[in-house]
Scaffold this motif. Structure first.
Motif, PDB file in Angstrom:
ATOM      1  N   LYS A   1      58.985  37.317  42.143  1.00  0.00           N
ATOM      2  CA  LYS A   1      59.258  37.600  43.558  1.00  0.00           C
ATOM      3  C   LYS A   1      58.436  38.757  44.107  1.00  0.00           C
ATOM      4  CE  LYS A   1      63.934  35.703  43.421  1.00  0.00           C
ATOM      5  NZ  LYS A   1      65.373  35.920  43.720  1.00  0.00           N
ATOM      6  N   VAL A   2      57.245  38.983  43.538  1.00  0.00           N
ATOM      7  CA  VAL A   2      56.321  39.966  44.099  1.00  0.00           C
ATOM      8  C   VAL A   2      55.381  39.222  45.042  1.00  0.00           C
ATOM      9  CG1 VAL A   2      54.513  41.648  43.607  1.00  0.00           C
ATOM     10  CG2 VAL A   2      56.457  41.407  42.054  1.00  0.00           C
ATOM     11  N   SER A   3      55.263  39.679  46.274  1.00  0.00           N
ATOM     12  CA  SER A   3      54.420  38.976  47.248  1.00  0.00           C
ATOM     13  C   SER A   3      53.353  39.869  47.870  1.00  0.00           C
ATOM     14  CB  SER A   3      55.291  38.386  48.368  1.00  0.00           C
ATOM     15  OG  SER A   3      55.984  39.414  49.056  1.00  0.00           O
ATOM     16  N   ARG A   4      53.349  41.143  47.520  1.00  0.00           N
ATOM     17  CA  ARG A   4      52.320  42.075  48.012  1.00  0.00           C
ATOM     18  C   ARG A   4      51.582  42.641  46.804  1.00  0.00           C
ATOM     19  NH1 ARG A   4      53.999  44.067  53.397  1.00  0.00           N
ATOM     20  NH2 ARG A   4      55.981  43.036  53.892  1.00  0.00           N
ATOM     21  N   PHE A   5      50.275  42.722  46.918  1.00  0.00           N
ATOM     22  CA  PHE A   5      49.476  43.176  45.777  1.00  0.00           C
ATOM     23  C   PHE A   5      48.380  44.128  46.230  1.00  0.00           C
ATOM     24  CE2 PHE A   5      51.381  39.334  44.185  1.00  0.00           C
ATOM     25  CZ  PHE A   5      51.614  39.597  42.842  1.00  0.00           C
ATOM     26  N   VAL A   6      48.105  45.100  45.358  1.00  0.00           N
ATOM     27  CA  VAL A   6      46.904  45.935  45.461  1.00  0.00           C
ATOM     28  C   VAL A   6      46.117  45.701  44.187  1.00  0.00           C
ATOM     29  CG1 VAL A   6      45.985  48.275  45.442  1.00  0.00           C
ATOM     30  CG2 VAL A   6      47.862  47.675  47.003  1.00  0.00           C
ATOM     31  N   LEU A   7      44.915  45.205  44.351  1.00  0.00           N
ATOM     32  CA  LEU A   7      44.013  44.984  43.224  1.00  0.00           C
ATOM     33  C   LEU A   7      42.949  46.073  43.272  1.00  0.00           C
ATOM     34  CD1 LEU A   7      42.988  43.219  40.888  1.00  0.00           C
ATOM     35  CD2 LEU A   7      41.758  41.837  42.575  1.00  0.00           C
ATOM     36  N   ARG A   8      43.022  46.996  42.299  1.00  0.00           N
ATOM     37  CA  ARG A   8      42.097  48.122  42.314  1.00  0.00           C
ATOM     38  C   ARG A   8      41.158  48.053  41.124  1.00  0.00           C
ATOM     39  NH1 ARG A   8      45.664  53.532  40.789  1.00  0.00           N
ATOM     40  NH2 ARG A   8      46.652  52.740  38.883  1.00  0.00           N
ATOM     41  N   PHE A   9      40.002  48.665  41.273  1.00  0.00           N
ATOM     42  CA  PHE A   9      38.958  48.602  40.262  1.00  0.00           C
ATOM     43  C   PHE A   9      38.653  50.015  39.776  1.00  0.00           C
ATOM     44  CE2 PHE A   9      38.719  44.848  42.768  1.00  0.00           C
ATOM     45  CZ  PHE A   9      38.278  43.842  41.930  1.00  0.00           C
ATOM     46  N   SER A  10      38.778  50.200  38.479  1.00  0.00           N
ATOM     47  CA  SER A  10      38.498  51.514  37.913  1.00  0.00           C
ATOM     48  C   SER A  10      36.987  51.735  37.852  1.00  0.00           C
ATOM     49  CB  SER A  10      39.092  51.619  36.502  1.00  0.00           C
ATOM     50  OG  SER A  10      38.367  50.791  35.597  1.00  0.00           O
ATOM     51  N   GLU A  11      36.593  52.917  37.420  1.00  0.00           N
ATOM     52  CA  GLU A  11      35.161  53.243  37.349  1.00  0.00           C
ATOM     53  C   GLU A  11      34.417  52.354  36.366  1.00  0.00           C
ATOM     54  OE1 GLU A  11      34.650  57.321  36.511  1.00  0.00           O
ATOM     55  OE2 GLU A  11      35.470  58.038  38.428  1.00  0.00           O
ATOM     56  N   THR A  12      35.119  51.815  35.365  1.00  0.00           N
ATOM     57  CA  THR A  12      34.452  50.974  34.364  1.00  0.00           C
ATOM     58  C   THR A  12      34.396  49.513  34.780  1.00  0.00           C
ATOM     59  OG1 THR A  12      36.542  50.611  33.181  1.00  0.00           O
ATOM     60  CG2 THR A  12      35.197  52.497  32.501  1.00  0.00           C
ATOM     61  N   ALA A  13      35.040  49.144  35.887  1.00  0.00           N
ATOM     62  CA  ALA A  13      35.129  47.738  36.290  1.00  0.00           C
ATOM     63  C   ALA A  13      33.841  47.286  36.974  1.00  0.00           C
ATOM     64  CB  ALA A  13      36.310  47.534  37.228  1.00  0.00           C
ATOM     65  N   SER A  14      33.578  45.984  36.876  1.00  0.00           N
ATOM     66  CA  SER A  14      32.433  45.394  37.562  1.00  0.00           C
ATOM     67  C   SER A  14      32.742  43.938  37.874  1.00  0.00           C
ATOM     68  CB  SER A  14      31.163  45.497  36.711  1.00  0.00           C
ATOM     69  OG  SER A  14      31.312  44.754  35.510  1.00  0.00           O
ATOM     70  N   ILE A  15      31.943  43.363  38.781  1.00  0.00           N
ATOM     71  CA  ILE A  15      32.084  41.956  39.169  1.00  0.00           C
ATOM     72  C   ILE A  15      30.760  41.267  38.858  1.00  0.00           C
ATOM     73  CG2 ILE A  15      32.534  40.371  41.083  1.00  0.00           C
ATOM     74  CD1 ILE A  15      34.161  42.587  42.380  1.00  0.00           C
ATOM     75  N   SER A  16      30.837  40.093  38.247  1.00  0.00           N
ATOM     76  CA  SER A  16      29.649  39.494  37.642  1.00  0.00           C
ATOM     77  C   SER A  16      28.633  38.981  38.642  1.00  0.00           C
ATOM     78  CB  SER A  16      30.054  38.356  36.701  1.00  0.00           C
ATOM     79  OG  SER A  16      30.650  37.299  37.444  1.00  0.00           O
ATOM     80  N   ASP A  17      29.072  38.490  39.816  1.00  0.00           N
ATOM     81  CA  ASP A  17      28.083  37.951  40.753  1.00  0.00           C
ATOM     82  C   ASP A  17      28.589  38.110  42.185  1.00  0.00           C
ATOM     83  OD1 ASP A  17      29.184  35.178  41.821  1.00  0.00           O
ATOM     84  OD2 ASP A  17      29.634  35.252  39.683  1.00  0.00           O
ATOM     85  N   MET A  18      27.664  38.012  43.135  1.00  0.00           N
ATOM     86  CA  MET A  18      27.969  38.256  44.531  1.00  0.00           C
ATOM     87  C   MET A  18      28.909  37.198  45.094  1.00  0.00           C
ATOM     88  SD  MET A  18      25.344  38.822  47.730  1.00  0.00           S
ATOM     89  CE  MET A  18      24.613  40.228  46.908  1.00  0.00           C
ATOM     90  N   GLY A  19      28.788  35.949  44.634  1.00  0.00           N
ATOM     91  CA  GLY A  19      29.666  34.891  45.128  1.00  0.00           C
ATOM     92  C   GLY A  19      31.128  35.204  44.848  1.00  0.00           C
ATOM     93  N   LEU A  20      31.406  35.708  43.648  1.00  0.00           N
ATOM     94  CA  LEU A  20      32.771  36.073  43.270  1.00  0.00           C
ATOM     95  C   LEU A  20      33.231  37.300  44.059  1.00  0.00           C
ATOM     96  CD1 LEU A  20      35.113  35.370  41.447  1.00  0.00           C
ATOM     97  CD2 LEU A  20      34.010  36.614  39.593  1.00  0.00           C
ATOM     98  N   HIS A  21      32.336  38.228  44.276  1.00  0.00           N
ATOM     99  CA  HIS A  21      32.621  39.428  45.073  1.00  0.00           C
ATOM    100  C   HIS A  21      33.053  39.026  46.481  1.00  0.00           C
ATOM    101  CE1 HIS A  21      31.388  42.783  47.748  1.00  0.00           C
ATOM    102  NE2 HIS A  21      31.709  43.573  46.747  1.00  0.00           N
ATOM    103  N   ASN A  22      32.282  38.147  47.120  1.00  0.00           N
ATOM    104  CA  ASN A  22      32.601  37.715  48.484  1.00  0.00           C
ATOM    105  C   ASN A  22      33.880  36.881  48.519  1.00  0.00           C
ATOM    106  OD1 ASN A  22      30.293  39.002  49.377  1.00  0.00           O
ATOM    107  ND2 ASN A  22      29.037  37.168  49.277  1.00  0.00           N
TER     108      ASN A  22
END
Length: 944
Positions: A271-292
């Motif tokens: 029953k959680v419906s609000r989220f904050v997805l945060r990225f630490s300093e070590t996090a990365s995203i593999s490609d621009m399509g996924l980022h967008n």
């Protein structure tokens, strides 16, 4: 394959390494971090002896055991994180082969929603006492229990490319696994590839299995590896644990995104419906399509907007809000992406994201829960609770808020000062005034804002008293805040600030605030501001004057405009003012700008066309040859607006232009003119032009005009042979004209009287056609040039077996529209029933050119109707058998008619005719019911 020499990796590359045997897991990063320099390539100048190697490996394993135990204990301390995914076997004999997953890609073949492929750079560590051989035949991938073999050759997808970890890869350039031998104690990397995997947006259960002749199969869980690779931390904070706080420490890629969605889905089930997805300093995203895609998901969450189908697993629809915090930029350069657009859910900090996600919750939370969360909630949420729940607190909670203004955390201090604005209490006013006078950066401005925004008069009086005692140089920050909270009480203070010409800082905001508040000398201030040295101030003053609905302000704005356009092209608001006032004084000032090549020329032309006369038109004609085609297109419209005699001649000339915009402008303006001369020019050009672009523009214009001459031109083009697409498109525009006919309503009314309740046309009675006849006749009277009116009435006559009347109506319809299917088929059926079958077939053959193969439903229906003609002819022929009227070649004709009918039915189905139920019931096809081919085509039900 190349052996890899590893001497150490930074913390951000911590990833899961899974022990193949027994599904155990090992943190490969531990090896990299704690045992630098242990592994070597075969090409090393001096390899250690077997005894030295054995001793070194024992040390490695011992240290790994210790680290693994420490990691296990740390994880067990956090119940929500769960135990470690696996352990290192205590028995050194059981330590076998370890794998590390790098740069994985799991996605679709572009343009396909049927298959995906999986590519992984796999690094293998062999801790056995003997070499290990890995080959493509021994490698399998299991997806939800179904086995898929490693590709034998990547010819089918060799040209596919993908992005991962900031790099681009093309399959044809990758060293895909064939066979590799890994020496004992060494690491070796290779690419593995699996294709033709079933397309699915969800993440399946995935295992790589390596079969060995001498050992049991080795298994490697990609799901576990992906979970370690993304390295998530999950928490629930806020009132009733309503906010899911998800921290990414690792890599988000096409594979690990499935883990992220699964974890978030599990929280929504709680029953959680609000989220904050945060990225630490070590996090990365593999490609621009996924980022967008992540940004799109955040901004569209809770909106019920169904976006374009993506190959990433979808987030649950139950998510009301998804906020992204500290999102790495698209190139993962360490910068943090944030939106500059108010209201979007991309934030530069976790604090901002949590505040945006929970502020509406705290604004509506029961007071007792709000107070409890302020006292003992998570630090991130306490700040939000104080700031956005403060309006709902009672005076008995005021001491708690006052105390928080002295907290060690600056964010809590700011929140408390913000909340004090809601209290009508001396203690609240005293504390705010205290912080205003302290002049502490970041805190005093909030105290000023709270006094200014307060609903209570004493707060305003206190602020005004402070402000009046401040020297002019110190008032700037105050005025900025007052401008954001305009109230009549600030009017004189803001006016005095504007009279002080020592600084322009916040002058724009002050002007706008004074305009909203009002002041007796506002017009004087605005007039002076028009002469300010700062262009922004001048433009704001002008905008205010231009928007005020009174003559003196309008005159000041116009005077400034005339002064401005003497040197530069007008702004959009100035153009609107010139057109509104029809200022003739602006004309000589605007014309010189036409001589210059600039981006404003088109707008100036449009402005002049609204206020000018024939002198302006003459100037436009003079410069016309010097303009580019786009500007010439604008001039044509302006000349028609000015009713210049030259407009027609220049438009006639432009009908032969190669530039589409100029051509279209000529066509549109002639059509808008709509005079007999203009329509004749359009028709004549349409008949003679060979330019496809011109032809398309002209037929569209004729279709919109819908005059008798326009209809005739389109009809003529629609039946002209050898024109291909022009004939087809002309007929489409002609059909659009007919559909707009006022007679169409009578055809619809008539058809409603000859439709059975269950849609079975075989149940329609003759009297139904008789009842519909007056409406069909009314349609022919309202619009005699509507072919459907005549063919529809002709069909009714045919059903009533009034063949003479039917034939006459069909002939009239075909005279107007030689393509009218109902008229063609109806005439052929009448001819058959009048024993003129060959004439009927000749008519069908002559009209077939209008309904070529692969033209869609129209071809399908024509082919079906052709089958009906042959079916009725076959029925009539069989009735002659055994009579004097029977032809000598009756059997040959019977076979010919039957074959023709069957071939026509096949063609109809091939061209989108799908009413097979009616095909089986249609009385015109009764003669085919015993034909086996007919039964296959019509999907005749099996006997019994």
């Amino acid at each position: 394959m190349t052996l890899v020499l590893i001497s150490g990796l930074p913390d951000r590359y911590r990833e899961s390494l899974h022990m193949i045997r027994n599904g155990r897991t090992l943190l490969w990063g531990v090896i990299f971090l704690f045992v630098p320099g242990i592994l070597w390539a075969q090409e090393a100048e001096q390899a250690p002896s077997e005894a030295e190697l054995s001793q070194m490996l024992r040390k490695v394993i011992g240290r790994l055991d210790k680290v693994e135990q420490e990691l296990r204990e740390l994880r067990l301390e956090n119940a929500k994180s769960g135990p470690a995914a696996g352990n290192i076997p205590d028995d050194p004999e059981k330590r076998q082969l370890y794998l590390q997953m790098q740069t994985p890609y799991y996605g679709p073949v572009p343009g396909s929603n049927e298959y995906k492929y999986l590519a992984i750079n796999l690094s293998c560590l062999n801790l056995t006492d003997e070499p290990f051989e890995l080959n493509k035949e021994s490698l399998s991938l299991f997806l939800d229990g179904t086995e898929y073999k490693h590709v034998q050759g990547q010819d089918e997808i060799r040209n596919q490319a993908f992005q991962s970890e900031g790099q681009s890869f093309q399959l044809k350039n990758l060293p895909i696994l064939d066979k590799v031998t890994i020496p004992s104690g060494a690491i070796q990397s290779t690419w593995v590839l699996f294709d033709k995997l079933p397309y699915s947006q969800s993440m399946p259960e995935m295992r790589i299995v390596i079969n060995s002749e001498s050992k049991p199969p080795f298994e490697f869980s990609l799901n576990d590896a992906a979970e370690g690779r993304i390295d998530l931390e999950l928490d629930q904070i806020g009132p009733r644990d309503s906010l899911g706080l998800v921290t990414v420490n690792g890599i988000v890629d096409n594979l690990t995104i499935g883990v992220l969605v699964q974890k978030i889905t599990a929280l929504t089930n709680n029953k959680v419906s609000r989220f904050v997805l945060r990225f630490s300093e070590t996090a990365s995203i593999s490609d621009m399509g996924l980022h967008n895609w992540l940004i799109t998901q955040a901004n569209s969450s809770g909106s019920n907007i169904v976006g374009q189908l993506q190959h990433y697993p979808p987030f649950p629809a139950s998510i009301r809000e998804l906020h992204l915090a500290e999102l790495p930029d698209a190139q993962n350069r360490g910068n943090r992406y944030r939106s500059n657009i108010r209201g979007e859910r991309i934030h530069g900090s976790t604090e901002e994201a949590v505040e945006e996600a929970l502020k509406s919750v705290y604004e509506n939370l029961p007071r007792n829960e709000l107070v409890e969360d302020i006292k003992s909630g998570h630090l991130l949420t306490r700040v939000v609770a104080v700031k956005h729940g403060g309006a709902r607190l009672m005076d008995d909670q005021l001491p708690l808020i006052v105390e928080m203004t002295e907290a060690d955390d600056p964010e809590m201090q700011k929140a408390a000062l913000y909340a004090l604005r809601h209290f009508n209490n001396q203690d609240a006013f005293d504390k705010l005034e205290e912080y205003v006078r302290k002049n502490i950066e970041g805190l005093s401005s909030i105290a000023i804002d709270s006094l200014a925004a307060s609903r209570f008069g004493e707060a305003h009086q206190r602020l005004l008293k402070i402000l009046n005692n401040e020297p002019p140089s110190s008032k700037t920050e105050f005025v900025k805040i007052l401008a954001e909270n305009p109230r009549p009480i600030w009017s004189e203070t803001i006016y005095e600030f504007l009279n002080d010409e020592s600084s322009n800082e916040y002058r724009a905001e002050a002007l706008q605030a004074l305009n909203r508040i009002g002041h007796p000398k506002l017009l004087e201030v605005l007039k002076e501001s028009l002469q300010n040295r700062d262009d922004e101030i001048r433009q704001i003053a002008f905008a205010i004057l231009a928007s005020r609905n009174e003559p003196e302000s309008e005159q000041l704005a116009l005077e400034y405009t005339l002064q401005y356009i003497a040197e530069a092209p007008p702004t959009e608001q100035m153009r609107e003012l010139i057109m509104q006032t029809k200022s003739q004084e602006a004309i000589p000032l605007l014309i010189p700008h036409l001589e210059k090549s600039n981006a404003d020329r088109r707008n100036i032309l449009l402005t002049l066309s609204q206020i000018g006369d024939q002198n302006v038109a003459s100037k436009m004609i003079e410069i016309y040859p010097k303009l580019n085609p786009s500007e010439q297109a604008t001039v044509l419209g302006c000349l028609w607006e000015l009713k210049s005699p030259a407009a027609f001649d220049l438009s006639k000339q432009a009908l032969n232009a190669s530039d589409h915009n100029l051509l279209r402008s000529a066509v549109d303006n002639l059509a808008k003119e709509g005079s007999e001369e203009a329509v004749d020019l359009l028709v004549d050009t349409f008949k003679t032009t060979t330019n496809r672009s011109a032809s398309n523009a002209l037929m569209a214009a004729l279709g919109d005009l819908a005059t008798p001459d326009a209809r005739d031109a389109l009809r003529e083009a629609s039946i002209q042979e050898g024109t291909g697409d022009k004939a087809t498109r002309s007929y489409q525009y002609l059909m659009n004209i007919w559909r707009e006919s006022p007679a169409y309503q009578y055809i619809s009314l008539a058809n409603s009287k000859i439709t059975s309740e269950d849609g079975d046309d075989s149940k329609i009675k003759p009297e139904d056609y008789e009842n519909a006849m007056p409406d069909f006749t009314k349609a022919t009277e309202v619009d005699p040039q509507l072919p459907m009116a005549w063919s529809s009435r002709g069909n009714a006559f045919l059903k009533l077996e009034k063949y003479t009347e039917a034939k006459q109506d069909f002939a009239k319809a075909m005279e107007i529209d030689p393509r009218d299917q109902m008229a063609i088929t109806g005439t052929a059926l009448v001819l058959v029933r009048e024993d003129e079958a060959e004439a009927a077939f000749e008519l069908i053959d002559n009209k077939e050119r209008f309904f070529e193969e692969n033209r869609g439903a129209s071809t399908g229906y024509f082919a079906y109707n052709t089958a009906c003609v042959y079916g009725v002819a076959l029925e009539m022929l069989r009735k002659k058998a055994g009579t004097e009227e029977a032809p000598e070649n009756l059997e040959q004709l019977e076979k010919k008619y039957e074959d023709k009918a069957i071939n026509a039915l096949k063609r109809s189905v091939r061209n989108q005719f799908d009413q097979l139920d009616w095909m089986r019931k249609d009385p015109d096809l009764n003669s085919l019911h015993d034909n086996e081919e007919f039964r296959k085509i019509s999907e005749w039900p099996a006997e019994g």
